[in-house]
Enzyme design. Structure first.
Site, PDB file in Angstrom:
ATOM      1  N   ASP A   1      91.313   6.094 -69.161  1.00 16.03           N
ATOM      2  CA  ASP A   1      90.047   6.338 -69.884  1.00 16.03           C
ATOM      3  C   ASP A   1      89.187   5.107 -70.205  1.00 16.03           C
ATOM      4  OD1 ASP A   1      91.785   8.463 -70.152  1.00 16.03           O
ATOM      5  OD2 ASP A   1      91.745   8.479 -72.333  1.00 16.03           O
TER       6      ASP A   1
ATOM      7  N   GLU B   1      91.283  16.320 -75.706  1.00 13.10           N
ATOM      8  CA  GLU B   1      91.356  14.855 -75.745  1.00 13.10           C
ATOM      9  C   GLU B   1      89.942  14.266 -75.708  1.00 13.10           C
ATOM     10  OE1 GLU B   1      95.465  13.878 -73.424  1.00 13.10           O
ATOM     11  OE2 GLU B   1      93.774  14.164 -72.105  1.00 13.10           O
TER      12      GLU B   1
HETATM   13  C1  FRU Z   1      93.312  10.990 -71.870  1.00 16.58           C
HETATM   14  C2  FRU Z   1      94.481  10.410 -72.637  1.00 16.58           C
HETATM   15  C3  FRU Z   1      94.111  10.235 -74.101  1.00 16.58           C
HETATM   16  C4  FRU Z   1      95.045   9.141 -74.544  1.00 16.58           C
HETATM   17  C5  FRU Z   1      95.131   8.273 -73.323  1.00 16.58           C
HETATM   18  C6  FRU Z   1      96.463   7.631 -73.113  1.00 16.58           C
HETATM   19  O1  FRU Z   1      93.306  10.708 -70.526  1.00 16.58           O
HETATM   20  O2  FRU Z   1      95.611  11.243 -72.484  1.00 16.58           O
HETATM   21  O3  FRU Z   1      94.197  11.401 -74.865  1.00 16.58           O
HETATM   22  O4  FRU Z   1      94.566   8.450 -75.660  1.00 16.58           O
HETATM   23  O5  FRU Z   1      94.834   9.107 -72.214  1.00 16.58           O
HETATM   24  O6  FRU Z   1      96.415   6.696 -72.071  1.00 16.58           O
END
Ligand code: FRU
Length: 486
Positions: free
Chosen positions: A24, A203
């Protein structure tokens, strides 16, 4: 690692880390002449692992300079997704002399001995334009006694109430909090029961005001990314809700599910904070949890989408989020070639030249009587990517089965499609890079973002028509001059 391995599939106009794993985008913020992109980063491997915040800066959001890692795991856990803001008014007390950056992120601890994971929200601040960071001594600033998925804080300053608002993913809901100082948080409301898609865990939310094109009207839009569900082909993707926000409660004005992107490779996207000219600019992680750990790059994995300017437009009686690549991209294409107005007939494919480099193709296509029509990007003798409109179903399908390697995942080769109102007149903008195609239809009304892994982009594309003819007008190809290719 041989140099050419690290270079293979490496994008020219998208951000990718030099080495190792990225997911992300985090902490997108503009400050003192620089756009900052932090990102979920595993510096030890090219698959997901203990998360850090990687860091890159840019003057134009297209060419990025990767800097040192910004945030390392500590006794509170690894560093999951979050946001960054400029504390202009020193609400935190961290900036007695001049404004600086605050990162608000999730600390994540794996569950041990049968106990669930623990996720809390924490702060770090920087006095030197994000080059070095101090973690707040009172971390974490927000936890929850029972919620196991409690993460990805997106924070913004709400002028109307003179408060910070935090938008947090809390299982399969979004919870809104407010704070005068980023340190003390108060719950405002929770959104999401019985509305939207619940295919996976929620998320990486974002809440932002978008302008309705051609008017002064603004509406609140809530983005919610939905984690992978192995039962469903789509994998991880992002939905949005349009509505109102009064500083405490978000109300959606529709009950249907609206997807931000119809391709498989745009996830966990959020918007930049503090962009001075008021544009709402967003970028996403150009991958999908279904196969992100397996894509065929070596030594590095993942890239971001292009930054996109967002607005709202009424299409067929409902508002949609419109996405357009930021205007900064235009200066990368100094070689513009107009295409002649042409009729393309069944079995008379019309071919055009490219310079075997990144670029954009803009086509205005009028369907005369063809039942299907589209465009084929010819990468090599064996490899091609096809975009096909079907006027009976009014759909656009992107087929990457022949684009390059795909057997790393059964799911990767499945078609990606989007439903249109009508296919009698379509405008298609394709932005092509070494390992991606971003498709924007009808001036950004729809986006379809897709990874591809051809050996090279290729020097040719063609337009085809089935069972009749189409007319091509006002079309062009824009690419860099050959000697400008970096
Ligand atoms: C989304 C996610 C988020 C988390 C991160 C962990 O892709 O699962 O919810 O903070 O990636 O790398």
């Amino acid at each position: 690692m041989a140099i050419q391995d690290l270079q293979k599939y490496r994008p020219e106009i998208h951000f990718a880390p030099k080495e190792n794993w990225m997911n992300d985008p985090n902490g997108l913020v503009y400050f003192e002449g620089e756009y900052h992109l932090f990102f979920q980063y595993n510096p030890n491997d090219s698959v997901w692992g203990p998360m850090h915040w990687g860091h890159a800066v840019s003057k134009d959001m297209i060419t990025w300079e990767e800097l040192d890692i910004a945030l390392y795991p500590d006794e509170n856990g690894t560093i999951f997704s979050g946001s960054a803001v400029v504390d202009w008014k020193n609400t935190t007390g961290f900036f007695p002399d001049e404004p600086g950056l605050v990162a608000i992120f999730t600390h994540h601890k794996d569950g041990v001995e049968g106990k669930p994971q623990v996720q809390t929200q924490s702060l770090a601040y920087s006095h030197d334009k994000g080059r070095s960071w101090t973690k707040y001594e009172g971390n974490p600033v927000l936890g929850h006694a029972t919620k196991v998925d409690f993460r990805d804080p997106k924070v913004f300053w709400l002028q109307d109430t003179d408060k910070w608002i935090m938008v947090l993913a809390t299982g399969q809901t979004i919870t809104f909090y407010s704070s005068p100082n980023l340190i003390d948080w108060q719950i405002e409301s929770e959104f999401g029961d019985n509305i939207g898609s619940h295919d996976g865990v929620w998320e990486c939310p974002d809440l932002l005001q978008l302008k309705v094109e051609g008017s002064n009207e603004e509406k609140w839009v809530l983005f919610v990314s939905i984690g992978d569900n192995p039962q469903l082909d789509a994998g991880s993707r992002t939905q949005y809700f349009i509505g109102s926000f009064d500083g405490s409660t978000f109300k959606a004005e529709h009950t249907d599910i609206r997807w931000l992107d119809f391709g498989k490779d745009n996830y966990a996207g959020v918007s930049f904070s503090d962009v001075l000219d008021g544009r709402r600019i967003y970028l996403g992680w150009m991958s999908n949890w279904r196969y992100a750990n397996e894509v065929p790059t070596e030594g590095w994995r993942s890239q971001m989408t292009l930054p996109r300017e967002l607005s709202l437009r009424e299409v067929a009686d409902k508002y949609q989020v419109v996405q357009k690549a930021v205007k900064e991209l235009d200066s990368y294409f100094s070689n513009k070639e107009d295409l002649e107005e042409t009729i393309v007939r069944e079995s008379e494919t019309k071919s055009y030249k490219m310079t075997n480099s990144y670029g954009e193709i803009v086509l205005n296509i009028q369907r005369v009587d063809a039942t299907q029509f589209g465009i084929t990007l010819k990468h090599t003798e064996e490899q091609s990517t096809t975009l096909k409109f079907d006027s009976k179903e009014d759909v656009l399908v992107l087929d990457r089965l022949k684009s390059g390697p795909h057997d790393f995942s059964e799911n990767f080769s499945k078609e990606q499609s989007l439903k249109l109102e009508d296919t009698t007149k379509v405008q298609l903008r394709l932005v092509i890079d070494s390992s991606s195609v971003e498709v924007f239809v009808n001036d950004g009304a729809y986006a379809l973002t897709s990874l591809i892994y051809p050996d090279e982009i290729g020097e040719e594309f063609s337009v085809f028509a089935v069972d009749g003819t189409v007319k091509i007008t006002d079309s062009y190809v824009s690419q860099p001059q050959k000697n400008q290719i970096t």
